[in-house]
Design a protein around this motif. Structure first.
Motif, PDB file in Angstrom:
ATOM      1  N   LEU A 153      36.916  47.629  83.053  1.00 20.72           N
ATOM      2  CA  LEU A 153      38.365  47.754  83.178  1.00 20.72           C
ATOM      3  C   LEU A 153      38.803  49.171  83.522  1.00 20.72           C
ATOM      4  O   LEU A 153      39.873  49.369  84.092  1.00 20.72           O
ATOM      5  CB  LEU A 153      39.044  47.301  81.884  1.00 20.72           C
ATOM      6  CG  LEU A 153      38.930  45.811  81.565  1.00 20.72           C
ATOM      7  CD1 LEU A 153      39.531  45.517  80.200  1.00 20.72           C
ATOM      8  CD2 LEU A 153      39.602  44.989  82.639  1.00 20.72           C
ATOM      9  N   THR A 154      38.005  50.146  83.192  1.00 20.94           N
ATOM     10  CA  THR A 154      38.366  51.542  83.468  1.00 20.94           C
ATOM     11  C   THR A 154      37.639  52.113  84.674  1.00 20.94           C
ATOM     12  O   THR A 154      37.893  53.254  85.051  1.00 20.94           O
ATOM     13  CB  THR A 154      38.068  52.414  82.234  1.00 20.94           C
ATOM     14  OG1 THR A 154      36.669  52.329  81.928  1.00 20.94           O
ATOM     15  CG2 THR A 154      38.893  51.958  81.034  1.00 20.94           C
ATOM     16  N   ASP A 155      36.769  51.323  85.287  1.00 25.91           N
ATOM     17  CA  ASP A 155      35.998  51.787  86.440  1.00 25.91           C
ATOM     18  C   ASP A 155      36.808  51.617  87.728  1.00 25.91           C
ATOM     19  O   ASP A 155      37.146  50.497  88.114  1.00 25.91           O
ATOM     20  CB  ASP A 155      34.690  50.990  86.533  1.00 25.91           C
ATOM     21  CG  ASP A 155      33.783  51.485  87.647  1.00 25.91           C
ATOM     22  OD1 ASP A 155      34.052  52.562  88.207  1.00 25.91           O
ATOM     23  OD2 ASP A 155      32.806  50.775  87.950  1.00 25.91           O
ATOM     24  N   PRO A 156      37.125  52.722  88.434  1.00 21.95           N
ATOM     25  CA  PRO A 156      37.912  52.620  89.674  1.00 21.95           C
ATOM     26  C   PRO A 156      37.198  51.803  90.755  1.00 21.95           C
ATOM     27  O   PRO A 156      37.848  51.109  91.530  1.00 21.95           O
ATOM     28  CB  PRO A 156      38.098  54.064  90.127  1.00 21.95           C
ATOM     29  CG  PRO A 156      37.624  54.929  89.024  1.00 21.95           C
ATOM     30  CD  PRO A 156      36.837  54.098  88.082  1.00 21.95           C
ATOM     31  N   GLU A 157      35.880  51.848  90.812  1.00 24.77           N
ATOM     32  CA  GLU A 157      35.140  51.077  91.811  1.00 24.77           C
ATOM     33  C   GLU A 157      35.305  49.579  91.579  1.00 24.77           C
ATOM     34  O   GLU A 157      35.406  48.806  92.527  1.00 24.77           O
ATOM     35  CB  GLU A 157      33.667  51.456  91.797  1.00 24.77           C
ATOM     36  CG  GLU A 157      33.391  52.822  92.372  1.00 24.77           C
ATOM     37  CD  GLU A 157      31.905  53.146  92.391  1.00 24.77           C
ATOM     38  OE1 GLU A 157      31.082  52.224  92.279  1.00 24.77           O
ATOM     39  OE2 GLU A 157      31.596  54.341  92.522  1.00 24.77           O
ATOM     40  N   ALA A 158      35.356  49.154  90.325  1.00 27.94           N
ATOM     41  CA  ALA A 158      35.560  47.740  90.015  1.00 27.94           C
ATOM     42  C   ALA A 158      36.948  47.294  90.459  1.00 27.94           C
ATOM     43  O   ALA A 158      37.112  46.196  91.001  1.00 27.94           O
ATOM     44  CB  ALA A 158      35.367  47.496  88.518  1.00 27.94           C
ATOM     45  N   TRP A 159      37.950  48.144  90.252  1.00 26.12           N
ATOM     46  CA  TRP A 159      39.309  47.803  90.681  1.00 26.12           C
ATOM     47  C   TRP A 159      39.419  47.755  92.197  1.00 26.12           C
ATOM     48  O   TRP A 159      40.087  46.860  92.746  1.00 26.12           O
ATOM     49  CB  TRP A 159      40.317  48.805  90.101  1.00 26.12           C
ATOM     50  CG  TRP A 159      40.600  48.541  88.663  1.00 26.12           C
ATOM     51  CD1 TRP A 159      40.074  49.199  87.583  1.00 26.12           C
ATOM     52  CD2 TRP A 159      41.441  47.522  88.138  1.00 26.12           C
ATOM     53  NE1 TRP A 159      40.544  48.649  86.415  1.00 26.12           N
ATOM     54  CE2 TRP A 159      41.390  47.610  86.729  1.00 26.12           C
ATOM     55  CE3 TRP A 159      42.230  46.527  88.713  1.00 26.12           C
ATOM     56  CZ2 TRP A 159      42.116  46.759  85.906  1.00 26.12           C
ATOM     57  CZ3 TRP A 159      42.945  45.674  87.880  1.00 26.12           C
ATOM     58  CH2 TRP A 159      42.872  45.797  86.498  1.00 26.12           C
ATOM     59  N   ILE A 160      38.771  48.681  92.878  1.00 31.01           N
ATOM     60  CA  ILE A 160      38.783  48.667  94.346  1.00 31.01           C
ATOM     61  C   ILE A 160      38.109  47.401  94.863  1.00 31.01           C
ATOM     62  O   ILE A 160      38.617  46.732  95.771  1.00 31.01           O
ATOM     63  CB  ILE A 160      38.105  49.941  94.910  1.00 31.01           C
ATOM     64  CG1 ILE A 160      38.979  51.167  94.628  1.00 31.01           C
ATOM     65  CG2 ILE A 160      37.844  49.793  96.410  1.00 31.01           C
ATOM     66  CD1 ILE A 160      38.308  52.487  94.936  1.00 31.01           C
ATOM     67  N   ALA A 161      36.981  47.041  94.281  1.00 32.71           N
ATOM     68  CA  ALA A 161      36.284  45.810  94.681  1.00 32.71           C
ATOM     69  C   ALA A 161      37.161  44.591  94.409  1.00 32.71           C
ATOM     70  O   ALA A 161      37.234  43.676  95.233  1.00 32.71           O
ATOM     71  CB  ALA A 161      34.956  45.695  93.938  1.00 32.71           C
TER      72      ALA A 161
END
Length: 145
Positions: free
Chosen positions: A7-15
């Motif tokens: 939830l705090t990983d920017p790469e996960a949000w971008i994906a």
């Protein structure tokens, strides 16, 4: 802890946002193809074709979700073409792409021929044919996404 770090990983949000945008684009393509197909039917059959096709397509998508692990993992080469390994997943994607090219070319040809062209009169769309095409197109778009 592992889930919280996602939830705090920017790469996960971008994906996540990239995948959402791709699904929206593919969904719009699907709607456009369905609209083109359904417009060939008489007005009284259009709504029934749209609902029936999407109903069966929904169950097909559920079935695809159940075999998704196999499709994603089907990367073991069956044979080689010009030194390139070809897997079951590659065959599925190539067949889907060829179907979309054929269907798009057919639709463009019919659009250019118009109602007065020889092709326009030769092709009579039935409710069952349109429903089947909606299901196949949904299958191709599902595999593509």
């Amino acid at each position: 802890m592992e889930m919280l770090s996602l939830l705090t990983d920017p790469e996960a949000w971008i994906a996540f946002f990239t995948l959402t945008a791709l699904e929206l684009v593919l969904g719009i393509d699907n709607i456009i193809f369905i609209s083109i197909l359904v417009d060939r039917l008489p007005p009284q059959d259009r709504e029934r074709a749209r609902k029936t096709g999407l109903f069966f397509a929904m169950f097909m998508r559920i079935g695809l979700l159940l075999v998704l692990a196999w499709i994603v993992g089907a990367t073991e080469p069956l044979f080689h073409v010009l030194g390139q390994p070809i897997s079951p997943r590659d065959i599925i994607l190539i067949a889907g792409g060829l179907f979309l090219l054929w269907k798009s070319t057919q639709e463009i040809h019919q659009l250019l021929e118009g109602e007065e062209g020889a092709e326009g009169k030769a092709v009579k769309s039935t409710l069952s044919a349109i429903v089947f095409q909606i299901i196949v197109i949904d299958l191709v778009f599902s595999l593509d996404s």
